[in-house]
Design an enzyme around this catalytic site. Structure first.
Site, PDB file in Angstrom:
ATOM      1  CE  LYS A 243       0.834 -10.417  -0.284  1.00 41.22           C
ATOM      2  NZ  LYS A 243       2.195 -10.819   0.008  1.00 41.22           N
TER       3      LYS A 243
ATOM      4  CB  SER B 223       3.519  -4.376   7.811  1.00 33.86           C
ATOM      5  OG  SER B 223       4.757  -4.996   7.598  1.00 33.86           O
TER       6      SER B 223
ATOM      7  CE  LYS C 295       7.452  -7.925  -2.433  1.00 33.21           C
ATOM      8  NZ  LYS C 295       6.465  -8.559  -1.540  1.00 33.21           N
TER       9      LYS C 295
ATOM     10  CG  HIS D 208      -7.108   1.257  -3.776  1.00 36.58           C
ATOM     11  ND1 HIS D 208      -6.003   0.451  -3.946  1.00 36.58           N
ATOM     12  CD2 HIS D 208      -7.850   0.669  -2.814  1.00 36.58           C
ATOM     13  CE1 HIS D 208      -6.102  -0.588  -3.125  1.00 36.58           C
ATOM     14  NE2 HIS D 208      -7.217  -0.482  -2.432  1.00 36.58           N
ATOM     15  NE  ARG D 209      -8.913   1.003   1.606  1.00 32.89           N
ATOM     16  CZ  ARG D 209     -10.076   1.610   1.404  1.00 32.89           C
ATOM     17  NH1 ARG D 209     -10.114   2.905   1.216  1.00 32.89           N
ATOM     18  NH2 ARG D 209     -11.198   0.919   1.361  1.00 32.89           N
TER      19      ARG D 209
ATOM     20  CE  LYS E 220       3.880  -1.728   5.354  1.00 27.44           C
ATOM     21  NZ  LYS E 220       5.217  -2.149   4.895  1.00 27.44           N
TER      22      LYS E 220
HETATM   23  N1  GLU Z   1       7.147  -8.763   1.920  1.00 26.43           N
HETATM   24  C1  GLU Z   1       5.961  -9.140   2.619  1.00 26.43           C
HETATM   25  C2  GLU Z   1       4.884  -9.567   1.646  1.00 26.43           C
HETATM   26  O1  GLU Z   1       5.177  -9.974   0.549  1.00 26.43           O
HETATM   27  C3  GLU Z   1       5.506  -8.073   3.599  1.00 26.43           C
HETATM   28  C4  GLU Z   1       5.063  -6.785   3.025  1.00 26.43           C
HETATM   29  C5  GLU Z   1       4.775  -5.701   4.051  1.00 26.43           C
HETATM   30  O2  GLU Z   1       4.702  -5.999   5.220  1.00 26.43           O
HETATM   31  O3  GLU Z   1       4.610  -4.552   3.625  1.00 26.43           O
HETATM   32  O4  GLU Z   1       3.732  -9.612   1.958  1.00 26.43           O
END
Ligand code: GLU
Length: 473
Positions: A96, A365, A108, A67-68, A72
């Site tokens: 999150k 990040s 992921k 959606h964005r 990440k």
């Molecule tokens: N692996 C980290 C997490 O689970 C960082 C993810 C990120 O910075 O994109 O939140």
């Protein structure tokens, strides 16, 4: 609890929380179902020649929500990783990011590998080949999908990924933004390595600023002197424990690692333990504490706060009844299972959920990605100007008869460095998100935990985004 409770997959655990959270909201029928599911997953197998022998590897990159953009989330290297886990972790990333107002979707990646089995040269070959495959399909791209470190990966792997991308996509001026968590020399940002751990501490400090919440957990006061057990002395656990001990005066009375645990009622010096672990590989034999073979048992010890900072599912229906901590701060992704949580809630244990507690990594990040797109270090244009302004202020105070103590002058004069700006932005993000989560919790009769509050807030934001985008209905 029946054994079936232990059979729920990670993704099912996440989705059970989602269902409860969604039921507290008024979102259009079908939209919740859409948000819950993973949008796409890419599975890849590839060969790498190591010491003259061809070895095959398998990995995934899942996009839970776009959606964005970019979506990440980290890349995990582990011999245990599987598609279900990657999908669950991708979903947690969407939630999150939404919770802490980081404008990204959730993704992921995972590669089945035990990094301990390979030397650096082999690791570089394997990482570059995995990255090559993901780049080919736009599962790595600064505008579409941006990985970061996770379990088993760190700045070293991110540098290899960034270099592979730059070689493959010549002419992309934003190539550095294809991955975050890079070394500073490769376009990384100061404060990214400690970010998740520091975020955990910022989150805990904010919790302790709210006496009503602290009282509900059966605690009082601040973090000072609190007895803490940390599971996992990896990047997240190490920084969390170190900052809590050094800056907040908490007592780290238990540390759990892969080879067992150590306890000491007077608290550990984390730097000393970390140094020992670096040399020996584990905690066994550490002289300033008692070694416990069955590390997980230490989770059941008397303490104020448990910080699981390693794996998912470590607090579950089997051990939840024995947990004595009053507060659990989920620094890992998914360390408390759905059934574990039900038992703990009945006992009155307060849990600060993963999608809030460990969001510091992705917050920083986000800062790194912005730095890469803007091609300039934060503070570069303003730092000296700030200093001269501050200097003028000190002069003005002194000329009008005031006196600025010498001990304060240097601090007052100083313009903000990149690290200070990163920490300040992280602190602000963690405080704001906690406040919105606690407000939702305290003001909504249907919401009985921070976890449901956090998840509901996230779902609401993602739903609003889809609705306003016009994708739905
Ligand atoms: N692996 C980290 C997490 O689970 C960082 C993810 C990120 O910075 O994109 O939140």
């Amino acid at each position: 609890m029946s054994s079936t409770h232990e059979e729920k997959s990670f993704r099912e655990n996440v989705n059970l929380t989602f269902d409860i959270a969604a039921s507290t909201l008024d979102i259009p029928e079908g939209l919740g179902y859409y948000i819950k599911g993973v949008n796409n997953v890419y599975q890849v197998r590839f060969p790498v020649k190591i010491n003259g022998k061809v070895e095959s590897f398998i990995g995934w990159r899942a996009v839970h929500s776009d959606h964005r953009l970019p979506a990440k989330g980290g890349i995990r290297f582990s011999s245990m990783v599987n598609q279900d886990e990657v999908e669950a972790l991708a979903a947690l990333m969407s939630y999150k990011c939404a919770l802490v107002n980081v404008p990204f979707g959730g993704s992921k990646g995972g590669l089945v590998i035990n990094p301990k089995d390979y030397d650096e040269e082999a690791m570089e070959k394997i990482t570059r080949r995995f990255a090559f495959e993901l780049i080919r399909k736009d599962y790595i791209n600064p505008a579409i999908n941006v990985p970061a470190p996770d379990m088993g990966t760190g700045a070293r792997e991110m540098a290899w990924i960034a270099s592979t991308y730059a070689a493959q996509k010549t002419g992309d001026v934003n190539h550095l933004g294809c991955v975050t968590g890079k070394p500073v020399s490769q376009g990384g940002i100061r404060g990214r390595t400690e970010a998740t751990g520091r975020g955990v501490v910022f989150g805990l400090r904010e919790f302790f600023r709210h006496p009503e919440d602290v009282k509900e957990a059966g605690l009082e006061g601040s973090l000072e002197g609190k007895r803490v057990i940390v599971q996992g002395l990896g990047n997240v656990g190490y920084h969390t424990a170190k900052i809590l001990q050094e800056e907040d005066g908490a007592k780290i009375i238990g540390l759990i690692e892969w080879d067992g645990a150590i306890t000491n009622p007077d608290g550990f010096d984390i730097e000393d333990v970390a140094e020992y672990k670096k040399n020996i590989g584990g905690l066994r034999g550490y002289p300033k504490g008692t070694f416990v073979d069955e590390g997980a048992k230490v989770l059941e010890q008397e303490c104020d706060i448990i910080i699981p900072a390693a794996m998912e599912g470590v607090i579950n229906a089997r051990n939840a009844t024995h947990i004595k901590a009053k507060l659990i701060a989920e620094a890992a992704n998914g360390p408390v299972t759905f059934d574990g949580e039900m038992i703990l809630r009945e006992k009155g244990t307060v849990m600060i959920p993963d999608i809030y507690m460990n969001a510091g990594g992705v917050v920083v990040s986000y800062f790194e990605w912005i730095k890469n797109l803007s091609h300039i270090r934060f503070g570069r244009m303003t730092r000296r100007w700030e200093e001269s302004q501050n200097d003028l202020l000190i002069q003005a105070i002194e000329k009008s008869g005031g006196k600025v103590p010498d001990s304060l002058k240097a601090k007052l004069r100083q313009g903000a460095s990149e690290l200070e700006l990163v920490r300040s932005g992280l602190d602000d993000s963690m405080r704001e998100a906690f406040q919105s989560m606690r407000e939702f919790y305290w003001t909504n009769d249907k919401v009985h935990s921070y976890r449901i509050a956090a998840m509901a807030l996230s779902i609401e934001k993602i739903a609003t985004s889809y609705l306003e985008m016009g994708v739905y209905p």
